[in-house]
Design a protein around this motif. Structure first.
Motif, PDB file in Angstrom:
ATOM      1  N   ASP A 295       0.851  -1.197   0.000  1.00 20.53           N
ATOM      2  CA  ASP A 295       0.000   0.000   0.000  1.00 20.53           C
ATOM      3  C   ASP A 295       0.884   1.243   0.000  1.00 20.53           C
ATOM      4  O   ASP A 295       1.841   1.348   0.764  1.00 20.53           O
TER       5      ASP A 295
ATOM      6  N   ASP B  61      -7.685   3.008  -2.282  1.00 20.74           N
ATOM      7  CA  ASP B  61      -6.328   2.641  -1.894  1.00 20.74           C
ATOM      8  C   ASP B  61      -5.512   2.529  -3.162  1.00 20.74           C
ATOM      9  O   ASP B  61      -5.988   2.028  -4.185  1.00 20.74           O
TER      10      ASP B  61
ATOM     11  N   SER C 114      -1.889   1.025  -4.468  1.00 19.09           N
ATOM     12  CA  SER C 114      -0.790   0.149  -4.061  1.00 19.09           C
ATOM     13  C   SER C 114       0.067  -0.196  -5.268  1.00 19.09           C
ATOM     14  O   SER C 114      -0.333   0.025  -6.414  1.00 19.09           O
TER      15      SER C 114
END
Length: 277
Positions: free
Chosen positions: A59, A144, A146
């Motif tokens: 992440d 998110d 990543s």
């Protein structure tokens, strides 16, 4: 002469260019976050290890502000993901790809990169950078970001630090660019209009009166008090004087010069003007 339109155009042009450079170059260089123009996670220390022939998803955006969902398709974002990689114990190589986790998990097209190094330690540290963009249709309020690293080399790889920079396209790039283009157009129009010759307006006669030119017209013509009269002398009419011969009558005798009959009492011949006596 510099026109007001040209001055206004130059001001708008400079403003648009300044905002574009400020939000696209200076803020990312200085790491100054100003939503909704530019945000950054800042440099984040890492201690991630990717073993040989292993694949790890790391992440990159803990605690960073979310990308807001909007209806405007122009409100996409430009992403710059940077991270330091270093091999442990020898030469190394890996493949990296960004993965966006929003309403749906997607691999961001065009972000596949290959990075490698020869030795470990300070000499083997590599700054890996990936640029990409996400359009408004794929953006979501909670997300998110990543990076998936596939270790294809013969040694372990360590991630030492990471950073993500987010530039909002509409406010940081499109609007400043449109301002600069509009300022350039207004400046060109101001330059063109300032070069046109000015046409002086005709001055009206005081009181709305215009003099009337009168060139004669006789005594019957009615002239205004301030009428302009011609100063050129007019030719005078010369009357023709016609001399008439003495009427025929009484005793006549022939002229001794021309032989025509003349009165006997005449002193001069009315025809040839000869003196008779």
């Amino acid at each position: 002469m510099v026109s007001k339109l040209m001055v206004a155009g130059i001001i708008v042009l400079i403003l648009g260019g300044f905002l574009f450079v400020l939000f696209t170059l200076l803020f990312p260089m200085l790491g100054i976050a100003l939503y909704p123009f530019y945000t950054t996670t800042g440099s984040q220390a890492r201690n991630e290890t990717i073993s040989r022939n292993d694949r790890v998803q790391i992440d990159l955006t803990p605690g960073s502000p979310g990308i807001p969902r909007v209806l405007l398709p122009l409100l996409g974002v430009q992403l710059k993901a940077s991270f330091y990689l270093q091999g442990v114990g020898g030469g190394w190589e890996c493949d990296a790809v960004l993965v966006y986790n929003g309403d749906q998990d997607i691999d961001i097209d065009g972000t596949d990169r290959t990075f490698s190094g020869n030795t470990g330690g300070e000499g083997g540290r590599v700054l890996a950078t990936i640029y990409t963009s996400i359009n408004a249709g794929a953006a979501s309020a909670n997300y998110d970001l990543s990076v998936e690293i596939d270790n294809t080399g013969d040694s372990r790889i360590s991630m030492l630090a990471s950073r993500v920079d987010i530039t909002y396209t509409l406010f940081a790039q499109i609007i400043p660019a449109l301002l600069a283009i509009a300022g350039l157009v207004v400046t060109i129009v101001g330059v063109v209009t300032s070069r046109r010759p000015s046409v002086p307006k005709a001055k009206a006669a005081p009181g709305g009166w215009e003099p009337t030119l009168q060139w004669g017209g006789g005594a019957a013509a009615k002239q205004p008090k301030m009428a302009i009269k011609s100063t050129t002398a007019q030719p005078k009419k010369v009357k023709k004087v016609v001399k008439k011969a003495a009427p025929a009558g009484g005793a006549q005798q022939p002229c001794k010069f021309c032989g025509k009959p003349v009165p006997a009492s005449a002193y001069f011949c009315p025809h040839c003007y000869g003196k008779l006596r």
